[in-house]
Design an enzyme around this catalytic site. Sequence first.
Site, PDB file in Angstrom:
ATOM      1  N   HIS A  82     140.969 -12.137 103.371  1.00  0.00           N
ATOM      2  CA  HIS A  82     140.186 -11.450 104.398  1.00  0.00           C
ATOM      3  C   HIS A  82     140.547  -9.976 104.435  1.00  0.00           C
ATOM      4  O   HIS A  82     141.720  -9.618 104.439  1.00  0.00           O
ATOM      5  CB  HIS A  82     140.452 -12.058 105.783  1.00  0.00           C
ATOM      6  N   ASP A 161     135.229 -16.645 120.528  1.00  0.00           N
ATOM      7  CA  ASP A 161     135.446 -15.301 119.983  1.00  0.00           C
ATOM      8  C   ASP A 161     134.190 -14.455 120.119  1.00  0.00           C
ATOM      9  O   ASP A 161     134.272 -13.269 120.431  1.00  0.00           O
ATOM     10  CB  ASP A 161     135.872 -15.369 118.511  1.00  0.00           C
ATOM     11  N   ARG A 168     134.819  -7.605 125.236  1.00  0.00           N
ATOM     12  CA  ARG A 168     135.811  -6.549 124.982  1.00  0.00           C
ATOM     13  C   ARG A 168     135.130  -5.253 124.585  1.00  0.00           C
ATOM     14  O   ARG A 168     135.573  -4.154 124.953  1.00  0.00           O
ATOM     15  CB  ARG A 168     136.785  -6.996 123.881  1.00  0.00           C
ATOM     16  N   SER A 183     141.543 -12.827 117.336  1.00  0.00           N
ATOM     17  CA  SER A 183     140.114 -12.873 117.005  1.00  0.00           C
ATOM     18  C   SER A 183     139.921 -13.077 115.497  1.00  0.00           C
ATOM     19  O   SER A 183     139.189 -13.973 115.061  1.00  0.00           O
ATOM     20  CB  SER A 183     139.461 -11.560 117.468  1.00  0.00           C
ATOM     21  N   LYS A 187     138.960 -16.966 113.265  1.00  0.00           N
ATOM     22  CA  LYS A 187     137.822 -17.166 112.360  1.00  0.00           C
ATOM     23  C   LYS A 187     138.288 -17.659 110.994  1.00  0.00           C
ATOM     24  O   LYS A 187     137.654 -18.507 110.369  1.00  0.00           O
ATOM     25  CB  LYS A 187     137.017 -15.864 112.244  1.00  0.00           C
TER      26      LYS A 187
HETATM   27  N1  URA Z   1     137.437  -7.635 114.058  1.00  0.00           N
HETATM   28  C1  URA Z   1     137.398  -8.840 114.652  1.00  0.00           C
HETATM   29  O1  URA Z   1     136.888  -9.798 114.085  1.00  0.00           O
HETATM   30  N2  URA Z   1     137.900  -8.959 115.891  1.00  0.00           N
HETATM   31  C2  URA Z   1     138.444  -7.934 116.548  1.00  0.00           C
HETATM   32  O2  URA Z   1     138.882  -8.113 117.664  1.00  0.00           O
HETATM   33  C3  URA Z   1     138.478  -6.682 115.926  1.00  0.00           C
HETATM   34  C4  URA Z   1     137.969  -6.562 114.672  1.00  0.00           C
END
Ligand code: URA
Length: 433
Positions: A82, A161, A168, A183, A187
């Site tokens: 990632h 999320d 946010r 976050s 994923k």
């Molecule tokens: N990318 C994400 O997936 N989450 C975040 O909180 C910030 C950047």
Amino acid sequence: MRMVDLIEKKRDGGELTTEEINFIIEGYTKDEIPDYQVSALAMAIFFKDMTERERADLTMAIVNSGETIDLSAIEGVKVDKHSTGGVGDTTTLVLAPLVAALDIPVAKMSGRGLGHTGGTIDKLEAIAGFHVEISKEEFVDLVNRHKIAVIGQSGNLTPADKKLYALRDVTATVNSIPLIASSIMSKKIAAGSDAIVLDVKTGAGAFMKTAEDAKELAQAMVRIGNNVGRKTMAVISDMSQPLGYAIGNALEVKEAIDTLKGNGPKDLEELCLALGRQMVFLANKAASLEEAEEKLREVIRSGKALEKFKEFIADQGGDPSVVDHPEKLPQAAYQIEVPAKEDGVVADIIADEIGTAAMWLGAGRATKESDIDLAVGLMLNKKVGDPVKAGESLVTIHANREDVKDVVEKIYANIRIADHAEAPVLVHDIVTE
Ligand code: URA
Ligand code: CA
């Protein structure tokens, strides 16, 4: 349990229990806890932080808010990569076949998203016929037989999320290490792989502008991964200038092919090897990082990685002859040079601004509804540290419109030429715990 008490506890610097964190995320996902209370909590976390245990619990609560992908039908150690996002980042297109050529299963779920260029799937769709609309069964079967497949994002992954990130975004609480780390990791964990290699970018084109912040984020994510039972490592890499030369979809496919042939840009190759060796090591296919790197170099030299790329394309309906005939990729109508105005050394190529110029040409989506033009983009002819003479081309614009004055101006405003400059260090650090 009352949400107001939990907000108060965090506001005063307390530590939330596993049950409390689960209560918050479950309640929020089901719309039982309102946005205003969760935004107050996010602000309290922003100021008071979370312990390692809280971060791991938050991540798993988000994972458990929706479906997860079960990759257990795929044999071997599944390693995912990632990137926290950069400009002209072509590493996935190179790494997937490179690692698969060493019999490491690459079961990639990918998205489209917004940005300067498309995502991995958009880029691959520059190859005629290639598609990611395959069934779950076909996906598993391809990875078992050929070690590589890419499928589009499906299902209801990490709904908590999605809600939390959107909240946010409008409450000035994006920039919090525990919230970003949970976050991103939620994923990756929901996507089902056994091990995770993170490429945390730093510099103008990155989410984390300084190396210190990038390291803190990398450490937070690596600890979450390891604390929840996924072997995780991170590479901190430079994103002050774009990666490689190509910024655009078809242009990056061509750049990935060149790299698999051993003729790619030096920085892209170096980063692919730095990430790839971690992946090979985590997959238990090498006893050391040095041995892992040697194996990767060998599949480039032997042509095995390139063959794997062809096989992968053909498996998903694409035309593998683009590998030998890249001119078959979508081509833009106009190629316009941007000449240097003075002699000197290239000192800055501001990554995010140059990425925006590529987006203006149509290489990326400004909004979810935007169409993408796979042919257009920018080819850098110089990188930071390269000497340049007045009149030499800095960038070649690949456009499907004749008037590119806006793009030319943006390029001049964001490439600085000085008397002296050195190429930036590409790999800043490796984080393993
Ligand atoms: N990318 C994400 O997936 N989450 C975040 O909180 C910030 C950047
Ligand atoms: Ca590139």
